[in-house]
Design an enzyme around this catalytic site. Structure first.
Site, PDB file in Angstrom:
ATOM      1  N   ALA A  69       0.847  -1.193   0.000  1.00 48.69           N
ATOM      2  CA  ALA A  69       0.000   0.000   0.000  1.00 48.69           C
ATOM      3  C   ALA A  69       0.878   1.238   0.000  1.00 48.69           C
ATOM      4  O   ALA A  69       1.990   1.223   0.534  1.00 48.69           O
ATOM      5  CB  ALA A  69      -0.888  -0.003   1.242  1.00 48.69           C
ATOM      6  N   GLY A 112       0.523  -5.154   0.682  1.00 47.92           N
ATOM      7  CA  GLY A 112      -0.484  -5.265  -0.370  1.00 47.92           C
ATOM      8  C   GLY A 112       0.085  -5.848  -1.664  1.00 47.92           C
ATOM      9  O   GLY A 112      -0.651  -6.450  -2.447  1.00 47.92           O
ATOM     10  N   GLU A 115      -0.196  -9.395  -1.152  1.00 51.10           N
ATOM     11  CA  GLU A 115      -1.632  -9.737  -1.137  1.00 51.10           C
ATOM     12  C   GLU A 115      -2.194  -9.755  -2.565  1.00 51.10           C
ATOM     13  O   GLU A 115      -2.999 -10.619  -2.916  1.00 51.10           O
ATOM     14  CB  GLU A 115      -2.390  -8.750  -0.252  1.00 51.10           C
ATOM     15  CG  GLU A 115      -2.034  -8.946   1.215  1.00 51.10           C
ATOM     16  CD  GLU A 115      -2.572  -7.852   2.115  1.00 51.10           C
ATOM     17  OE1 GLU A 115      -2.325  -6.665   1.825  1.00 51.10           O
ATOM     18  OE2 GLU A 115      -3.244  -8.175   3.104  1.00 51.10           O
ATOM     19  N   GLU A 135       3.130  -5.049   7.676  1.00 51.41           N
ATOM     20  CA  GLU A 135       2.165  -4.098   8.245  1.00 51.41           C
ATOM     21  C   GLU A 135       2.357  -3.906   9.746  1.00 51.41           C
ATOM     22  O   GLU A 135       2.194  -2.808  10.273  1.00 51.41           O
ATOM     23  CB  GLU A 135       0.724  -4.575   7.972  1.00 51.41           C
ATOM     24  CG  GLU A 135       0.294  -4.487   6.513  1.00 51.41           C
ATOM     25  CD  GLU A 135       0.645  -5.710   5.672  1.00 51.41           C
ATOM     26  OE1 GLU A 135       1.420  -6.559   6.126  1.00 51.41           O
ATOM     27  OE2 GLU A 135       0.120  -5.790   4.539  1.00 51.41           O
TER      28      GLU A 135
HETATM   29  N1  CO8 Z   1       4.449   3.430   0.122  1.00 54.98           N
HETATM   30  C1  CO8 Z   1       4.885   4.643  -0.308  1.00 54.98           C
HETATM   31  N2  CO8 Z   1       6.157   4.877  -0.655  1.00 54.98           N
HETATM   32  C2  CO8 Z   1       7.026   3.858  -0.565  1.00 54.98           C
HETATM   33  C3  CO8 Z   1       6.637   2.578  -0.130  1.00 54.98           C
HETATM   34  C4  CO8 Z   1       5.278   2.383   0.209  1.00 54.98           C
HETATM   35  N3  CO8 Z   1       4.808   1.187   0.574  1.00 54.98           N
HETATM   36  N4  CO8 Z   1       7.727   1.786  -0.139  1.00 54.98           N
HETATM   37  C5  CO8 Z   1       8.734   2.523  -0.568  1.00 54.98           C
HETATM   38  N5  CO8 Z   1       8.323   3.795  -0.818  1.00 54.98           N
HETATM   39  C6  CO8 Z   1       9.122   4.918  -1.277  1.00 54.98           C
HETATM   40  C7  CO8 Z   1       9.951   5.525  -0.162  1.00 54.98           C
HETATM   41  O1  CO8 Z   1       9.181   6.441   0.577  1.00 54.98           O
HETATM   42  C8  CO8 Z   1      11.058   6.195  -0.927  1.00 54.98           C
HETATM   43  O2  CO8 Z   1      10.582   7.388  -1.504  1.00 54.98           O
HETATM   44  P1  CO8 Z   1      11.437   8.756  -1.392  1.00 54.98           P
HETATM   45  O3  CO8 Z   1      12.687   8.476  -2.172  1.00 54.98           O
HETATM   46  O4  CO8 Z   1      10.541   9.776  -2.009  1.00 54.98           O
HETATM   47  O5  CO8 Z   1      11.695   8.945   0.056  1.00 54.98           O
HETATM   48  C9  CO8 Z   1      11.304   5.215  -2.064  1.00 54.98           C
HETATM   49  O6  CO8 Z   1      10.094   4.478  -2.213  1.00 54.98           O
HETATM   50  C10 CO8 Z   1      12.423   4.261  -1.783  1.00 54.98           C
HETATM   51  O7  CO8 Z   1      12.234   3.659  -0.498  1.00 54.98           O
HETATM   52  P2  CO8 Z   1      13.416   3.500   0.574  1.00 54.98           P
HETATM   53  O8  CO8 Z   1      14.274   4.729   0.577  1.00 54.98           O
HETATM   54  O9  CO8 Z   1      12.813   3.078   1.883  1.00 54.98           O
HETATM   55  O10 CO8 Z   1      14.260   2.285  -0.075  1.00 54.98           O
HETATM   56  P3  CO8 Z   1      15.006   1.087   0.652  1.00 54.98           P
HETATM   57  O11 CO8 Z   1      15.685   0.335  -0.437  1.00 54.98           O
HETATM   58  O12 CO8 Z   1      15.804   1.592   1.799  1.00 54.98           O
HETATM   59  O13 CO8 Z   1      13.831   0.165   1.267  1.00 54.98           O
HETATM   60  C11 CO8 Z   1      11.751  -1.045   1.321  1.00 54.98           C
HETATM   61  C12 CO8 Z   1      12.887  -0.443   0.445  1.00 54.98           C
HETATM   62  C13 CO8 Z   1      12.312  -2.130   2.183  1.00 54.98           C
HETATM   63  C14 CO8 Z   1      10.688  -1.584   0.360  1.00 54.98           C
HETATM   64  C15 CO8 Z   1      11.167   0.079   2.191  1.00 54.98           C
HETATM   65  O14 CO8 Z   1      10.869   1.189   1.393  1.00 54.98           O
HETATM   66  C16 CO8 Z   1       9.941  -0.329   2.937  1.00 54.98           C
HETATM   67  O15 CO8 Z   1      10.022  -0.971   3.966  1.00 54.98           O
HETATM   68  N6  CO8 Z   1       8.757   0.095   2.422  1.00 54.98           N
HETATM   69  C17 CO8 Z   1       7.503  -0.113   3.091  1.00 54.98           C
HETATM   70  C18 CO8 Z   1       7.055  -1.549   2.951  1.00 54.98           C
HETATM   71  C19 CO8 Z   1       5.789  -1.733   3.730  1.00 54.98           C
HETATM   72  O16 CO8 Z   1       5.697  -1.530   4.918  1.00 54.98           O
HETATM   73  N7  CO8 Z   1       4.760  -2.200   3.003  1.00 54.98           N
HETATM   74  C20 CO8 Z   1       3.489  -2.517   3.583  1.00 54.98           C
HETATM   75  C21 CO8 Z   1       2.597  -1.374   3.433  1.00 54.98           C
HETATM   76  S1  CO8 Z   1       1.123  -1.635   4.356  1.00 54.98           S
HETATM   77  C22 CO8 Z   1       0.153  -2.553   3.351  1.00 54.98           C
HETATM   78  O17 CO8 Z   1       0.500  -2.948   2.266  1.00 54.98           O
HETATM   79  C23 CO8 Z   1      -1.194  -2.761   3.934  1.00 54.98           C
HETATM   80  C24 CO8 Z   1      -2.014  -3.591   3.008  1.00 54.98           C
HETATM   81  C25 CO8 Z   1      -3.368  -3.049   2.946  1.00 54.98           C
HETATM   82  C26 CO8 Z   1      -3.997  -3.356   1.622  1.00 54.98           C
HETATM   83  C27 CO8 Z   1      -3.309  -2.777   0.443  1.00 54.98           C
HETATM   84  C28 CO8 Z   1      -3.908  -1.506   0.036  1.00 54.98           C
HETATM   85  C29 CO8 Z   1      -3.358  -0.906  -1.285  1.00 54.98           C
END
Ligand code: CO8
Length: 261
Positions: A69, A112, A115, A135
């Protein structure tokens, strides 16, 4: 094809009979904002109505299938509006697509993202794919089927470990858990998924639709009801032209010519 900004859409394969959806938000690691999910649902519904398409492949890029998400979009949400508008309702449109959907997962499939792959009917993974339900680490829980998918397609132990810890899992572990069928070198993944889509597209569309419907029932009902459902669909195949054609072609030692009727 519907106009899309967050995904690329095309028809691929030698006979252009496979839909291909490629997430196209590389800078956000293909985070699934509302618009992206709506575009995926619109495109899948379009392919469902396109008689030249028999299956669709959904993929990201080599580093990221999807980081889940869009956390920035989701951060300010409140309960009442989410509940009243049934946030994530577009996901139900993806669940009711009739033609097979194949996920080709390279890189991260988080939250997501994972999922969405579990809603697909077949999941192929690249050797370096990484699966996680993180999450719990950002103050919420899986909301698009994570707890249910890991339990039903995997097992209780996998579901609990994955969802309670946010730990990351390899393609091999996801395959062991039961949510991935095959693993390929990253560069070959999408073409292998398309080949699979071409194979499915070469079969009788009406029978393919019945099979997808019947397998899905296995996850929604008990064995006795599932067997009954399957047998009734099996009976109904005898009302199709493709059953006549398939069995006649077998007897005549020739290839069947499917019409989907
Ligand atoms: N949402 C928004 N932006 C994101 C997301 C995300 N899930 N993941 C990465 N980004 C963005 C970062 O903000 C960053 O942007 P910016 O350069 O503008 O700051 C860019 O992508 C790169 O990210 P990182 O700098 O963090 O890169 P890393 O290589 O250090 O890390 C990771 C990559 C491990 C993927 C890390 O970004 C991370 O942990 N992301 C979040 C993952 C997460 O928690 N996902 C679960 C989200 S909750 C969810 O899915 C709930 C499900 C509900 C249903 C789905 C509904 C659509």
């Amino acid at each position: 094809l519907p106009r899309c900004e967050m995904i690329k859409t095309e028809k691929v394969g030698e006979k252009s009979n496979v839909g291909l959806i490629t997430f196209n938000r590389p800078r956000q690691f293909n985070a699934l904002c509302l618009q992206l999910i709506k575009e995926v649902a619109d495109t899948l519904e379009h392919f469902d109505n396109d008689e030249t398409v028999g299956a669709t492949v959904i993929t990201g890029n080599e580093k990221h299938f999807s980081a889940g998400a869009d956390i920035k979009e989701m951060a300010g949400k409140e309960f009442a509006a989410s509940y009243k508008k049934d946030f994530l309702v577009d996901w139900d449109r993806i669940r009711t697509v009739k033609k097979p959907i194949i996920a080709a997962v390279n890189g991260y499939a988080f939250g997501g993202g994972n999922e969405l792959s579990m809603i697909c009917d077949i999941v192929y993974a690249g050797e370096k794919a990484v699966f996680s339900q993180p999450e719990i680490n950002i103050g919420t829980i899986p909301g698009a089927g994570g707890t249910q998918g890991w339990s039903r397609f995997g097992s209780k132990s996998w579901a609990m470990e994955v969802c309670l810890t946010g730990n990351r899992f390899t393609a091999q572990e996801a395959q062991m858990a039961g949510i991935v069928s095959r693993i390929f070198p990253p560069k070959e993944l999408v073409s292998e998924a398309i080949k699979l889509g071409e194979k499915i597209s070469s079969k009788s569309p009406i029978l393919i639709q019945m099979i997808k419907e019947a397998v899905k029932v296995a996850y929604e009902t008990n064995m006795q009801q599932g067997l009954q459902y399957e047998r009734r669909l099996f009976h109904s195949t005898f009302a199709t032209n493709d059953q006549k054609e398939g069995m006649t072609a077998f007897a005549q030692k020739r290839k069947p010519n499917w019409t989907g009727n």
